[in-house]
Scaffold this motif. Structure first.
Motif, PDB file in Angstrom:
ATOM      1  N   GLY A 323       0.795  -1.212   0.000  1.00  0.00           N
ATOM      2  CA  GLY A 323       0.000   0.000   0.000  1.00  0.00           C
ATOM      3  C   GLY A 323       0.830   1.264   0.000  1.00  0.00           C
ATOM      4  O   GLY A 323       0.288   2.368  -0.114  1.00  0.00           O
ATOM      5  N   GLY A 324       2.159   1.123   0.107  1.00  0.00           N
ATOM      6  CA  GLY A 324       3.026   2.285   0.173  1.00  0.00           C
ATOM      7  C   GLY A 324       3.463   2.770  -1.204  1.00  0.00           C
ATOM      8  O   GLY A 324       3.399   2.034  -2.186  1.00  0.00           O
ATOM      9  N   PRO A 325       3.942   4.009  -1.283  1.00  0.00           N
ATOM     10  CA  PRO A 325       4.327   4.588  -2.578  1.00  0.00           C
ATOM     11  C   PRO A 325       5.738   4.176  -2.997  1.00  0.00           C
ATOM     12  O   PRO A 325       6.623   4.000  -2.162  1.00  0.00           O
ATOM     13  CB  PRO A 325       4.272   6.092  -2.313  1.00  0.00           C
ATOM     14  N   ILE A 326       5.925   4.029  -4.315  1.00  0.00           N
ATOM     15  CA  ILE A 326       7.250   3.887  -4.909  1.00  0.00           C
ATOM     16  C   ILE A 326       7.523   5.196  -5.660  1.00  0.00           C
ATOM     17  O   ILE A 326       6.800   5.534  -6.598  1.00  0.00           O
ATOM     18  CB  ILE A 326       7.326   2.696  -5.877  1.00  0.00           C
ATOM     19  N   PHE A 327       8.545   5.932  -5.244  1.00  0.00           N
ATOM     20  CA  PHE A 327       8.862   7.224  -5.835  1.00  0.00           C
ATOM     21  C   PHE A 327       9.960   7.083  -6.891  1.00  0.00           C
ATOM     22  O   PHE A 327      10.808   6.188  -6.803  1.00  0.00           O
ATOM     23  CB  PHE A 327       9.367   8.202  -4.767  1.00  0.00           C
TER      24      PHE A 327
END
Length: 386
Positions: A323-327
């Motif tokens: 659920g976390g972002p990949i930047f």
């Protein structure tokens, strides 16, 4: 006059004391019926036992004493919970209001929020929230060839030219600077049932009150009404209310409405053109419950896997990162960390993320599910991992 005051104390203090007692008992039971039963028992039995001790032998002299003790007790409980103890009891009251909403007791929920000075949430159409998520103004930027940098939520329309005065060079961020800038927008997600932790995950802000995560992170709360969802910021603030606005099982996405006193800034989503093999891929998440952990790697592939589009990254991610972002190096989100290939034994750093363009499509669509409150407030115990 005394009779009027006593009647007001009984009529007003009674319901407020009952709501306060139900909120307090919610720390060890999520059943509203059990909370109601315990509240009624405590607010009737205890004061009546006290009045029985205070009753004089002369019945006439003690006339009216039980109702006086009841009125005093109920008003005292209401003042302690909604007044003196409000900073401490606020998370419990917010959680109880959400539970009342879930069970169709909206009038009681409104009363609880009003008395506890919690701002009622506007009854707006969810599609307008989606619109806010994708229409946040953002300065136009000059793409660096051959990479076309996504400008979301305001994409540049085909054939539209941007003058040099309206553009600025794209800044590449070091991992340290990227973390300082965007870690506040990454949220911790914890699920628990009563006092028992169940799982944890990650989410990130896409507007002032909306956050994206994986469907599988919050699915257990959707299937079990006793499970509550808690969401917190890097600064330690817990959302007073958490709602499931929409979810997509097929793409493993969920949209949460979260209420913070100081909302973190929303991230910017990249387009598919910004995702190239070999570019930097940085994750900020909560692996195994270790909140706001930064790891980096590269984009390994733009892959079709089991018939779905994914961004494959070598960035180390673990259970809890979901659920976390990949930047990318410019601080734009290129994907949502979703799963590991080969579980935990057969592969190393073979991780998949839902492309940011699929996330944007999810935000743009008309919600397909009914908004549901699933939690809020701070948990009573530390969470485990999932």
């Amino acid at each position: 006059m005394q009779r009027i005051l006593k009647a007001l104390a009984l009529l007003v203090g009674g319901p407020l004391a009952l709501l306060a007692t139900m909120a307090l008992t919610s720390t060890f039971t999520s059943s509203l019926w059990v909370q109601f039963g315990l509240g009624v028992t405590a607010l009737l039995v205890v004061p009546l036992l006290v009045s029985d001790r205070l009753l004089p032998d002369d019945v006439e002299k003690g006339k009216g004493l039980p109702s006086t003790v009841l009125a005093f007790t109920w008003v005292l409980v209401a003042v302690l919970v909604f007044g003196i103890g409000l900073p401490w009891s606020s998370p419990l009251l917010a959680r109880e209001a959400g539970a009342l909403d879930e069970n169709g007791l909206s009038t009681a929920a409104v009363v609880l929020r009003t008395v506890s000075l919690e701002t009622p949430e506007a009854n707006t159409d969810v599609s307008s929230d989606h619109a806010r998520a994708r229409t946040k103004p953002r300065k136009a930027r000059r793409p660096i060839a051959p990479r076309i940098v996504g400008v979301l939520p305001h994409p540049v329309l085909s054939g539209t030219e941007i003058s040099d005065d309206e553009t600025e060079s794209v800044e590449e961020l070091t991992p340290r600077v990227l973390f300082e800038r965007w870690a506040p927008s990454v949220l911790g997600v914890r699920l628990g049932s009563r006092n028992a932790p169940i799982s944890s995950g990650t989410a990130f802000m896409v507007s002032e009150d909306l956050a994206v995560t994986n469907h599988h992170v919050v699915a257990f709360a959707l299937d079990h009404s006793s499970v509550r969802v808690r969401v917190n910021t890097k600064g330690g603030e817990w959302a007073s209310r958490v709602q499931i606005v929409d979810f997509d099982v097929e793409r493993d996405l969920a949209l949460l409405r979260v209420r913070f006193d100081s909302p973190p800034p929303p991230v910017t989503l990249a387009t598919d053109d910004a995702i190239e093999v070999g570019t930097v891929a940085i994750s900020i998440g909560n692996p195994l419950g270790l909140e706001h952990t930064l790891t980096d790697g590269i984009v390994s592939s733009r892959r079709i896997y089991h018939g779905k589009r994914f961004v494959q990254v070598s960035t180390p991610v673990s259970p809890g990162n979901s659920g976390g972002p990949i930047f990318d190096a410019h601080g734009e989100v290129i994907g949502v960390a979703t799963e590991q290939v080969g579980a935990y034994s057969r592969g190393q750093n073979l991780n998949l993320a839902v492309p940011s363009s699929d996330v944007q499509t999810f935000l743009d669509r008309t919600p397909e599910v009914e908004t549901r409150t699933v939690g809020g407030g701070a948990p009573n115990v530390e969470a485990g991992s999932w």
